[in-house]
Design a protein around this motif. Structure first.
Motif, PDB file in Angstrom:
ATOM      1  N   ARG A  76     -36.205  -3.562  38.367  1.00  0.00           N
ATOM      2  CA  ARG A  76     -34.888  -4.218  38.320  1.00  0.00           C
ATOM      3  C   ARG A  76     -35.010  -5.736  38.331  1.00  0.00           C
ATOM      4  O   ARG A  76     -34.245  -6.433  37.675  1.00  0.00           O
ATOM      5  CB  ARG A  76     -34.018  -3.783  39.505  1.00  0.00           C
ATOM      6  N   ALA A  77     -35.985  -6.244  39.067  1.00  0.00           N
ATOM      7  CA  ALA A  77     -36.175  -7.691  39.183  1.00  0.00           C
ATOM      8  C   ALA A  77     -36.996  -8.269  38.031  1.00  0.00           C
ATOM      9  O   ALA A  77     -37.193  -9.488  37.963  1.00  0.00           O
ATOM     10  CB  ALA A  77     -36.839  -8.023  40.515  1.00  0.00           C
ATOM     11  N   GLY A  78     -37.505  -7.421  37.151  1.00  0.00           N
ATOM     12  CA  GLY A  78     -38.319  -7.904  36.047  1.00  0.00           C
ATOM     13  C   GLY A  78     -39.711  -8.340  36.486  1.00  0.00           C
ATOM     14  O   GLY A  78     -40.366  -9.133  35.815  1.00  0.00           O
ATOM     15  N   VAL A  79     -40.180  -7.804  37.619  1.00  0.00           N
ATOM     16  CA  VAL A  79     -41.502  -8.135  38.155  1.00  0.00           C
ATOM     17  C   VAL A  79     -42.467  -7.040  37.734  1.00  0.00           C
ATOM     18  O   VAL A  79     -42.256  -5.862  38.029  1.00  0.00           O
ATOM     19  CB  VAL A  79     -41.461  -8.251  39.700  1.00  0.00           C
ATOM     20  N   GLY A  80     -43.513  -7.421  37.029  1.00  0.00           N
ATOM     21  CA  GLY A  80     -44.512  -6.452  36.591  1.00  0.00           C
ATOM     22  C   GLY A  80     -45.382  -6.000  37.745  1.00  0.00           C
ATOM     23  O   GLY A  80     -45.553  -6.704  38.733  1.00  0.00           O
ATOM     24  N   LEU A  81     -45.935  -4.818  37.604  1.00  0.00           N
ATOM     25  CA  LEU A  81     -46.829  -4.238  38.599  1.00  0.00           C
ATOM     26  C   LEU A  81     -48.243  -4.216  38.053  1.00  0.00           C
ATOM     27  O   LEU A  81     -48.479  -3.725  36.939  1.00  0.00           O
ATOM     28  CB  LEU A  81     -46.385  -2.812  38.943  1.00  0.00           C
ATOM     29  N   VAL A  82     -49.176  -4.743  38.811  1.00  0.00           N
ATOM     30  CA  VAL A  82     -50.603  -4.613  38.524  1.00  0.00           C
ATOM     31  C   VAL A  82     -51.156  -3.780  39.673  1.00  0.00           C
ATOM     32  O   VAL A  82     -50.985  -4.137  40.838  1.00  0.00           O
ATOM     33  CB  VAL A  82     -51.305  -5.987  38.481  1.00  0.00           C
ATOM     34  N   TYR A  83     -51.805  -2.676  39.350  1.00  0.00           N
ATOM     35  CA  TYR A  83     -52.293  -1.794  40.411  1.00  0.00           C
ATOM     36  C   TYR A  83     -53.533  -1.053  39.927  1.00  0.00           C
ATOM     37  O   TYR A  83     -53.982  -1.228  38.801  1.00  0.00           O
ATOM     38  CB  TYR A  83     -51.171  -0.829  40.847  1.00  0.00           C
ATOM     39  N   GLY A  84     -54.073  -0.197  40.769  1.00  0.00           N
ATOM     40  CA  GLY A  84     -55.351   0.446  40.526  1.00  0.00           C
ATOM     41  C   GLY A  84     -55.410   1.546  39.495  1.00  0.00           C
ATOM     42  O   GLY A  84     -56.473   2.130  39.294  1.00  0.00           O
ATOM     43  N   GLY A  85     -54.321   1.873  38.820  1.00  0.00           N
ATOM     44  CA  GLY A  85     -54.356   2.770  37.680  1.00  0.00           C
ATOM     45  C   GLY A  85     -54.223   4.254  37.959  1.00  0.00           C
ATOM     46  O   GLY A  85     -54.215   5.055  37.023  1.00  0.00           O
ATOM     47  N   GLY A  86     -54.097   4.663  39.219  1.00  0.00           N
ATOM     48  CA  GLY A  86     -54.013   6.082  39.534  1.00  0.00           C
ATOM     49  C   GLY A  86     -52.609   6.648  39.406  1.00  0.00           C
ATOM     50  O   GLY A  86     -51.615   5.921  39.385  1.00  0.00           O
ATOM     51  N   ASN A  87     -52.532   7.970  39.361  1.00  0.00           N
ATOM     52  CA  ASN A  87     -51.265   8.680  39.253  1.00  0.00           C
ATOM     53  C   ASN A  87     -50.898   9.368  40.568  1.00  0.00           C
ATOM     54  O   ASN A  87     -49.878  10.024  40.659  1.00  0.00           O
ATOM     55  CB  ASN A  87     -51.343   9.725  38.136  1.00  0.00           C
ATOM     56  N   ILE A  88     -51.744   9.236  41.584  1.00  0.00           N
ATOM     57  CA  ILE A  88     -51.516   9.920  42.850  1.00  0.00           C
ATOM     58  C   ILE A  88     -51.268   8.899  43.955  1.00  0.00           C
ATOM     59  O   ILE A  88     -51.454   7.699  43.765  1.00  0.00           O
ATOM     60  CB  ILE A  88     -52.716  10.828  43.204  1.00  0.00           C
ATOM     61  N   GLY A  89     -50.832   9.371  45.095  1.00  0.00           N
ATOM     62  CA  GLY A  89     -50.642   8.523  46.256  1.00  0.00           C
ATOM     63  C   GLY A  89     -49.443   7.603  46.123  1.00  0.00           C
ATOM     64  O   GLY A  89     -48.634   7.719  45.184  1.00  0.00           O
ATOM     65  N   ARG A 102     -45.036   5.074  38.766  1.00  0.00           N
ATOM     66  CA  ARG A 102     -44.161   6.004  38.046  1.00  0.00           C
ATOM     67  C   ARG A 102     -42.699   5.578  38.149  1.00  0.00           C
ATOM     68  O   ARG A 102     -41.964   5.587  37.154  1.00  0.00           O
ATOM     69  CB  ARG A 102     -44.347   7.436  38.564  1.00  0.00           C
ATOM     70  N   ALA A 103     -42.273   5.164  39.341  1.00  0.00           N
ATOM     71  CA  ALA A 103     -40.879   4.735  39.517  1.00  0.00           C
ATOM     72  C   ALA A 103     -40.596   3.462  38.729  1.00  0.00           C
ATOM     73  O   ALA A 103     -39.525   3.318  38.139  1.00  0.00           O
ATOM     74  CB  ALA A 103     -40.574   4.520  41.002  1.00  0.00           C
ATOM     75  N   ALA A 104     -41.546   2.528  38.707  1.00  0.00           N
ATOM     76  CA  ALA A 104     -41.357   1.302  37.928  1.00  0.00           C
ATOM     77  C   ALA A 104     -41.220   1.638  36.445  1.00  0.00           C
ATOM     78  O   ALA A 104     -40.345   1.100  35.753  1.00  0.00           O
ATOM     79  CB  ALA A 104     -42.517   0.336  38.164  1.00  0.00           C
ATOM     80  N   LEU A 105     -42.067   2.520  35.953  1.00  0.00           N
ATOM     81  CA  LEU A 105     -41.992   2.924  34.546  1.00  0.00           C
ATOM     82  C   LEU A 105     -40.666   3.607  34.235  1.00  0.00           C
ATOM     83  O   LEU A 105     -40.029   3.296  33.225  1.00  0.00           O
ATOM     84  CB  LEU A 105     -43.155   3.859  34.203  1.00  0.00           C
ATOM     85  N   GLU A 106     -40.261   4.528  35.102  1.00  0.00           N
ATOM     86  CA  GLU A 106     -39.002   5.254  34.884  1.00  0.00           C
ATOM     87  C   GLU A 106     -37.802   4.305  34.873  1.00  0.00           C
ATOM     88  O   GLU A 106     -36.808   4.568  34.196  1.00  0.00           O
ATOM     89  CB  GLU A 106     -38.819   6.318  35.960  1.00  0.00           C
ATOM     90  N   ALA A 107     -37.912   3.187  35.609  1.00  0.00           N
ATOM     91  CA  ALA A 107     -36.814   2.216  35.674  1.00  0.00           C
ATOM     92  C   ALA A 107     -36.949   1.126  34.605  1.00  0.00           C
ATOM     93  O   ALA A 107     -36.212   0.144  34.615  1.00  0.00           O
ATOM     94  CB  ALA A 107     -36.758   1.585  37.065  1.00  0.00           C
ATOM     95  N   GLY A 108     -37.910   1.278  33.702  1.00  0.00           N
ATOM     96  CA  GLY A 108     -38.058   0.330  32.601  1.00  0.00           C
ATOM     97  C   GLY A 108     -38.949  -0.857  32.897  1.00  0.00           C
ATOM     98  O   GLY A 108     -38.950  -1.833  32.147  1.00  0.00           O
ATOM     99  N   GLY A 109     -39.736  -0.785  33.963  1.00  0.00           N
ATOM    100  CA  GLY A 109     -40.612  -1.892  34.335  1.00  0.00           C
ATOM    101  C   GLY A 109     -41.920  -1.888  33.569  1.00  0.00           C
ATOM    102  O   GLY A 109     -42.271  -0.918  32.891  1.00  0.00           O
ATOM    103  N   HIS A 110     -42.635  -2.995  33.683  1.00  0.00           N
ATOM    104  CA  HIS A 110     -43.943  -3.151  33.034  1.00  0.00           C
ATOM    105  C   HIS A 110     -45.031  -2.884  34.059  1.00  0.00           C
ATOM    106  O   HIS A 110     -45.034  -3.467  35.140  1.00  0.00           O
ATOM    107  CB  HIS A 110     -44.106  -4.557  32.454  1.00  0.00           C
TER     108      HIS A 110
END
Length: 180
Positions: free
Chosen positions: A13-26, A33-41
């Motif tokens: 919502r804030a237009g802030v991209g997420l950089v993270y470790g690349g996993g699909n768990i935890g 997943r939530a950032a992607l579903e909400a249209g985030g980068h």
């Protein structure tokens, strides 16, 4: 998990991209997943040996597969403007302490936020206070971080920390660094 998903939606919502470790768990998988579903980068950075083990999230806009953990952490550092530590295990603790140490030594001035949901990080926060009281974290070598106990406080605290760090936090002088 709900805190993590809320953070992902707030970032998007804030237009802030997420950089993270690349996993699909935890928790971080839930944030992504939530950032992607909400249209985030979302940028995922994962070492090859963890691609299968971490159940890599392939749906991100940018996915970098590195040779090892050192390259992963370097790229995550270079691509990030701030760091948020959600509740986690030894790897989360190691990454948090590394960023705190680099900031303490003047290697970066990026905000560091500890998401102390339900008091998860309280023992660490108590330890940091104890280290200061006992003189192991000396004046001039403070460990810069902010603490949020609610998701909705994370982005405002990071923004505030970014402006405060730039304005007030002088780097330790070279002689003092050599004493470490």
């Amino acid at each position: 998990m709900e805190h993590a998903a809320s953070l992902g939606r707030a970032l998007a919502r804030a237009g802030v991209g997420l950089v993270y470790g690349g996993g699909n768990i935890g928790l971080m998988g839930a944030v992504a997943r939530a950032a992607l579903e909400a249209g985030g980068h979302v940028t995922g950075i994962i070492p090859q040996f963890l691609v299968d083990r971490e159940v890599m999230l392939a749906d991100v806009q940018e996915l970098l597969v590195t040779a090892d953990m050192h390259e992963r952490k370097r790229l995550m550092f270079e691509r990030s403007d701030a760091f948020v530590a959600l509740p986690g295990g030894v790897g989360t603790l190691e990454e948090l302490v590394e960023q705190m140490t680099w900031a303490q030594l003047g290697r970066h001035d990026k905000p560091i936020l500890i998401a102390d949901f339900d008091g998860f990080w309280s023992p660490l926060l108590t330890l940091l206070e104890h280290m200061t009281t006992e003189g192991f974290i000396r004046p001039g070598f403070t460990v810069p971080y902010v603490v949020a106990d609610k998701v909705e406080d994370i982005l405002p605290l990071l923004n505030e920390a970014a402006s405060v760090l730039v304005e007030t936090e002088p780097s330790p002088d070279e002689a003092a660094l050599q004493q470490l």
